[in-house]
Every structure is written in structure tokens, then in C-alpha cells.
Design an enzyme around this catalytic site. Sequence first.
Site, PDB file in Angstrom:
ATOM      1  N   GLY A  11      38.588  38.182  46.601  1.00 57.87           N
ATOM      2  CA  GLY A  11      38.269  38.246  45.180  1.00 57.87           C
ATOM      3  C   GLY A  11      36.771  38.308  44.915  1.00 57.87           C
ATOM      4  N   MET A  12      36.412  38.296  43.640  1.00 58.19           N
ATOM      5  CA  MET A  12      34.990  38.411  43.264  1.00 58.19           C
ATOM      6  C   MET A  12      34.190  37.234  43.822  1.00 58.19           C
ATOM      7  SD  MET A  12      33.269  39.123  39.540  1.00 58.19           S
ATOM      8  CE  MET A  12      34.147  37.855  38.646  1.00 58.19           C
ATOM      9  N   LEU A  13      34.627  36.025  43.553  1.00 59.02           N
ATOM     10  CA  LEU A  13      33.921  34.856  44.077  1.00 59.02           C
ATOM     11  C   LEU A  13      34.131  34.712  45.579  1.00 59.02           C
ATOM     12  CD1 LEU A  13      32.347  32.201  43.744  1.00 59.02           C
ATOM     13  CD2 LEU A  13      34.534  31.090  43.185  1.00 59.02           C
ATOM     14  N   ASP A  38      49.191  33.772  52.030  1.00 63.51           N
ATOM     15  CA  ASP A  38      49.764  33.753  50.687  1.00 63.51           C
ATOM     16  C   ASP A  38      49.933  32.296  50.277  1.00 63.51           C
ATOM     17  OD1 ASP A  38      51.226  33.839  48.377  1.00 63.51           O
ATOM     18  OD2 ASP A  38      52.670  35.322  49.098  1.00 63.51           O
ATOM     19  N   ALA A  60      43.350  32.600  42.757  1.00 62.14           N
ATOM     20  CA  ALA A  60      43.928  32.160  41.484  1.00 62.14           C
ATOM     21  C   ALA A  60      44.668  33.311  40.821  1.00 62.14           C
ATOM     22  CB  ALA A  60      42.831  31.652  40.539  1.00 62.14           C
ATOM     23  N   TRP A  61      45.547  32.951  39.908  1.00 59.68           N
ATOM     24  CA  TRP A  61      46.055  33.904  38.905  1.00 59.68           C
ATOM     25  C   TRP A  61      44.961  33.960  37.852  1.00 59.68           C
ATOM     26  CZ3 TRP A  61      51.208  35.950  37.592  1.00 59.68           C
ATOM     27  CH2 TRP A  61      51.250  36.557  36.323  1.00 59.68           C
ATOM     28  N   THR A  62      44.278  35.084  37.723  1.00 60.03           N
ATOM     29  CA  THR A  62      43.128  35.152  36.824  1.00 60.03           C
ATOM     30  C   THR A  62      43.366  36.054  35.602  1.00 60.03           C
ATOM     31  OG1 THR A  62      42.187  36.868  38.257  1.00 60.03           O
ATOM     32  CG2 THR A  62      41.403  34.625  38.590  1.00 60.03           C
ATOM     33  N   TYR A 125      46.876  30.080  30.669  1.00 60.82           N
ATOM     34  CA  TYR A 125      46.034  30.077  31.870  1.00 60.82           C
ATOM     35  C   TYR A 125      45.349  28.716  32.020  1.00 60.82           C
ATOM     36  CZ  TYR A 125      41.715  31.131  34.517  1.00 60.82           C
ATOM     37  OH  TYR A 125      40.656  31.112  35.395  1.00 60.82           O
ATOM     38  N   LYS A 129      45.765  26.071  35.125  1.00 60.12           N
ATOM     39  CA  LYS A 129      44.635  25.599  35.936  1.00 60.12           C
ATOM     40  C   LYS A 129      44.517  24.070  35.860  1.00 60.12           C
ATOM     41  CE  LYS A 129      41.747  27.875  37.722  1.00 60.12           C
ATOM     42  NZ  LYS A 129      41.594  28.419  39.113  1.00 60.12           N
TER      43      LYS A 129
HETATM   44  N1  LIG Z   1      36.387  35.459  36.530  1.00 60.82           N
HETATM   45  C1  LIG Z   1      36.034  34.529  35.642  1.00 60.82           C
HETATM   46  O1  LIG Z   1      35.371  34.808  34.642  1.00 60.82           O
HETATM   47  C2  LIG Z   1      36.464  33.095  35.848  1.00 60.82           C
HETATM   48  C3  LIG Z   1      36.265  32.185  34.805  1.00 60.82           C
HETATM   49  C4  LIG Z   1      36.641  30.861  34.991  1.00 60.82           C
HETATM   50  C5  LIG Z   1      37.184  30.454  36.189  1.00 60.82           C
HETATM   51  N2  LIG Z   1      37.394  31.361  37.179  1.00 60.82           N
HETATM   52  C6  LIG Z   1      37.993  30.889  38.432  1.00 60.82           C
HETATM   53  O2  LIG Z   1      37.156  31.281  39.486  1.00 60.82           O
HETATM   54  C7  LIG Z   1      37.948  31.506  40.653  1.00 60.82           C
HETATM   55  C8  LIG Z   1      37.600  32.853  41.267  1.00 60.82           C
HETATM   56  O3  LIG Z   1      37.863  33.848  40.295  1.00 60.82           O
HETATM   57  P1  LIG Z   1      37.575  35.393  40.560  1.00 60.82           P
HETATM   58  O4  LIG Z   1      37.050  35.944  39.296  1.00 60.82           O
HETATM   59  O5  LIG Z   1      36.831  35.567  41.819  1.00 60.82           O
HETATM   60  O6  LIG Z   1      39.063  35.923  40.738  1.00 60.82           O
HETATM   61  P2  LIG Z   1      39.620  37.257  41.395  1.00 60.82           P
HETATM   62  O7  LIG Z   1      38.547  38.229  41.657  1.00 60.82           O
HETATM   63  O8  LIG Z   1      40.783  37.660  40.547  1.00 60.82           O
HETATM   64  O9  LIG Z   1      40.126  36.742  42.803  1.00 60.82           O
HETATM   65  C9  LIG Z   1      41.280  35.957  42.909  1.00 60.82           C
HETATM   66  C10 LIG Z   1      41.831  36.198  44.286  1.00 60.82           C
HETATM   67  O10 LIG Z   1      43.056  35.450  44.433  1.00 60.82           O
HETATM   68  C11 LIG Z   1      43.905  36.232  45.226  1.00 60.82           C
HETATM   69  N3  LIG Z   1      45.302  35.849  45.128  1.00 60.82           N
HETATM   70  C12 LIG Z   1      46.180  36.158  44.144  1.00 60.82           C
HETATM   71  N4  LIG Z   1      47.392  35.671  44.447  1.00 60.82           N
HETATM   72  C13 LIG Z   1      47.269  35.051  45.652  1.00 60.82           C
HETATM   73  C14 LIG Z   1      48.181  34.375  46.489  1.00 60.82           C
HETATM   74  N5  LIG Z   1      49.474  34.234  46.167  1.00 60.82           N
HETATM   75  N6  LIG Z   1      47.734  33.883  47.667  1.00 60.82           N
HETATM   76  C15 LIG Z   1      46.430  34.038  48.025  1.00 60.82           C
HETATM   77  N7  LIG Z   1      45.517  34.664  47.254  1.00 60.82           N
HETATM   78  C16 LIG Z   1      45.954  35.174  46.092  1.00 60.82           C
HETATM   79  C17 LIG Z   1      43.688  37.634  44.729  1.00 60.82           C
HETATM   80  O11 LIG Z   1      44.165  38.549  45.679  1.00 60.82           O
HETATM   81  P3  LIG Z   1      44.548  40.047  45.227  1.00 60.82           P
HETATM   82  O12 LIG Z   1      43.216  40.733  45.021  1.00 60.82           O
HETATM   83  O13 LIG Z   1      45.321  40.570  46.387  1.00 60.82           O
HETATM   84  O14 LIG Z   1      45.349  39.928  43.970  1.00 60.82           O
HETATM   85  C18 LIG Z   1      42.176  37.673  44.559  1.00 60.82           C
HETATM   86  O15 LIG Z   1      41.541  38.096  45.740  1.00 60.82           O
HETATM   87  C19 LIG Z   1      39.390  31.327  40.217  1.00 60.82           C
HETATM   88  O16 LIG Z   1      39.808  30.001  40.489  1.00 60.82           O
HETATM   89  C20 LIG Z   1      39.335  31.513  38.727  1.00 60.82           C
HETATM   90  O17 LIG Z   1      40.384  30.820  38.057  1.00 60.82           O
HETATM   91  C21 LIG Z   1      37.044  32.671  37.047  1.00 60.82           C
END
Ligand SMILES: NC(=O)c1ccc[n+]([C@@H]2O[C@H](COP(=O)([O-])OP(=O)(O)OC[C@H]3O[C@@H](n4cnc5c(N)ncnc54)[C@H](OP(=O)(O)O)[C@@H]3O)[C@@H](O)[C@H]2O)c1
Length: 288
Positions: A11-13, A38, A60-62, A125, A129
Site C-alpha cells: 500500500g501507500m504507507l 492475507d 486496512a480496508w481504506t 470506516y 477502525k
Molecule cells: N490514506 C489516508 O488518507 C489514511 C487516513 C487515515 C488513516 N489511514 C490508515 O493508514 C493506513 C495505511 O493506509 P494507506 O493509505 O497506505 O492504504 P492503502 O494504500 O489502501 O494500503 C492498504 C493495503 O492493505 C492491503 N490489504 C487489503 N486487504 C488486505 C488483506 N485482507 N490482507 C492483507 N493486506 C490487505 C491492500 O492490498 P491491495 O492493494 O491488494 O488491496 C493495500 O496494500 C491504514 O491503516 C489506513 O486506515 C489512511
Amino acid sequence: MTKVLVTGAGGMLGSDLVAVLSSSPSFTVTAARRADLDLLSPAAVAAAVPGHDVVINAAAWTNVDGAETAESAATALNGDAVASLASACAASGARLIHVSTDYVLSGSGSSPYPESAPPAPINAYGRSKLVGEQAVLSLLPSAGYVVRTAWLYGAHGRNFAATMLRLAASRSTVNVVDDQQGQPTWSLALARQLVALASAPSAPAGIYHGTASGSTTWYGFAQAVFALSGLDPARVRPIPSAEFPLPAPRPAYSVLGHDRWASAGLAPMADWHSTLASAVAAGAVRAG
Ligand SMILES: NC(=O)c1ccc[n+]([C@@H]2O[C@H](COP(=O)([O-])OP(=O)(O)OC[C@H]3O[C@@H](n4cnc5c(N)ncnc54)[C@H](OP(=O)(O)O)[C@@H]3O)[C@@H](O)[C@H]2O)c1
């Protein structure tokens, strides 16, 4: 040498976390993308954690709006799977750094939320969380860390800053909401903060706020993205949220306080605008 398991490594982070950890001689990294681990499989989780000193959960489910009609699926990953991860960490003695969100808070306040503020999510969401946060705090009272972030942007994945630059290429003006306050946070800066926490084994467990300092609105964020990218910020037009309805309600005031980092001997994250300037200069803010 600290052995770290990163979940959600694709993912992004997660991508930035793996890069930061891999560049340090102090860490050995297991980068687990969804295809490798998974999190919805408790057996796979129980098998993956042993042998690691620290687990950082960036999976996460984002899909915030999608969670409104699929809350149980969102909770399965953001809540139940986090409980599996926390149980596996408790069994093996690993510390768990779990990434959460400002959306566990109501956003109805008007001064920065301390880490001790009572959660009151206003969308599905946020509720999903919060289930994960509670699992970490109850199953790992002395080795569980909940780091809430918000408004993330970065080089690897869809995000608001990338969307602004994409829209700038095809529209003369872009309307952006100006009545929600938050803290734009570079995923690489957050990754560095999480790695600093992983490097501080005596840091007290509990909740930390992993957002940039200062605050702005989405409109202010968009204007800064334009200006720092050499585009005219006057092309960004402010609108009220009522003119941009979304399925999930958004908190109006998502500004988090950062006092608790001091207890871990760590500085809070830097100001959002100077960090955005660094991210743009590093080429991490691209149209997408
Ligand atoms: N983005 C924001 O603005 C934001 C804001 C507040 C908090 N956060 C939190 O920050 C964290 C990182 O967010 P992010 O933006 O980096 O999210 P992201 O890019 O959507 O990455 C989430 C990752 O989780 C993976 N994933 C989904 N289902 C999974 C499963 N069953 N088992 C293992 N991995 C799975 C996804 O894989 P796939 O690519 O294969 O789906 C993806 O690589 C999360 O906890 C999110 O809730 C983000």
C-alpha cells in the site's frame, strides 16, 4: 538487529515503510503484501508473526465511502483481523504498531484532539477502525501502539494531492471543500515516525497521533499543492461540503494533538506545509 514484519506492504504507507526500514542497517524486514499474507486468515497470521520483534500493520480496508454499505467486510479487516494480529503478537512477544485514523473521533471539536479524547466515529470506516484500536489496546496493554494518521498522500497510491494534479491537467479550475480542517501528512514522513517508534522499545504503549503539525482545509491543501507544483493556486475554488456530497459523513475538525510523543522521547511530526514542500521537491507528489 530488529526483525520487523510489515503487513500491507504493497500500500501507500506500506511501500514507504519497507523503503525506510530497508535503508537502515538496524532492521531486517519481512515485507508482506496481501498476496503474501492475507490478514483475513487467522491461521496465516499466527504463522507469520513468530520470529519478529515488531509488527507494523499498514494493511486496512481504506475505502471510506464503500464501508458505508459493507461495514461487516470493513470490520473483518480493520477490526477482527487486527485482533488476530494482536493475539499473535501477544503469543510471540512481538510489539505491534497499528496504524489507525482520525475518523475514530467525531470531528465536532474546535481545538486539537488529545490522544485521550473519547472516540466517537461518525461513519462506518471509523467504527471499523475503532474495533481494531480497542483490540490492540486490550490484547497488548504493554506492547501495543495505535498510531492515528490522516489525510495521507505519497508516491505510491491514490491520494488527494495526486488527484489535484490530475485534475489540474484537464480543467481550468478545481472546486475543493473549504469547511473541513485537517493535517495533510506525507506517508514517507509517517513511515519515518513509525520506524522511530519501532526503534524506541521503552516507549509506553497506547495511542499516538501520527499526523503533521499545523492544519489547513482541503482547499488550503489543494492550493499548496498547486503553488508548490508551479501552478496558479487561484485555479482552486473553495466550496462548502454541501456542494460535494459523499456517502460517508466526514468530520469537520480532524486536527490531532501530538503531546504523547514526548513520553516516547520522540519529537512530533513536522509542519504540514514544509513537509509538503519536501515531498514535492522529492518527486513524491505526482498526478494520479
Ligand atoms: N490514506 C489516508 O488518507 C489514511 C487516513 C487515515 C488513516 N489511514 C490508515 O493508514 C493506513 C495505511 O493506509 P494507506 O493509505 O497506505 O492504504 P492503502 O494504500 O489502501 O494500503 C492498504 C493495503 O492493505 C492491503 N490489504 C487489503 N486487504 C488486505 C488483506 N485482507 N490482507 C492483507 N493486506 C490487505 C491492500 O492490498 P491491495 O492493494 O491488494 O488491496 C493495500 O496494500 C491504514 O491503516 C489506513 O486506515 C489512511
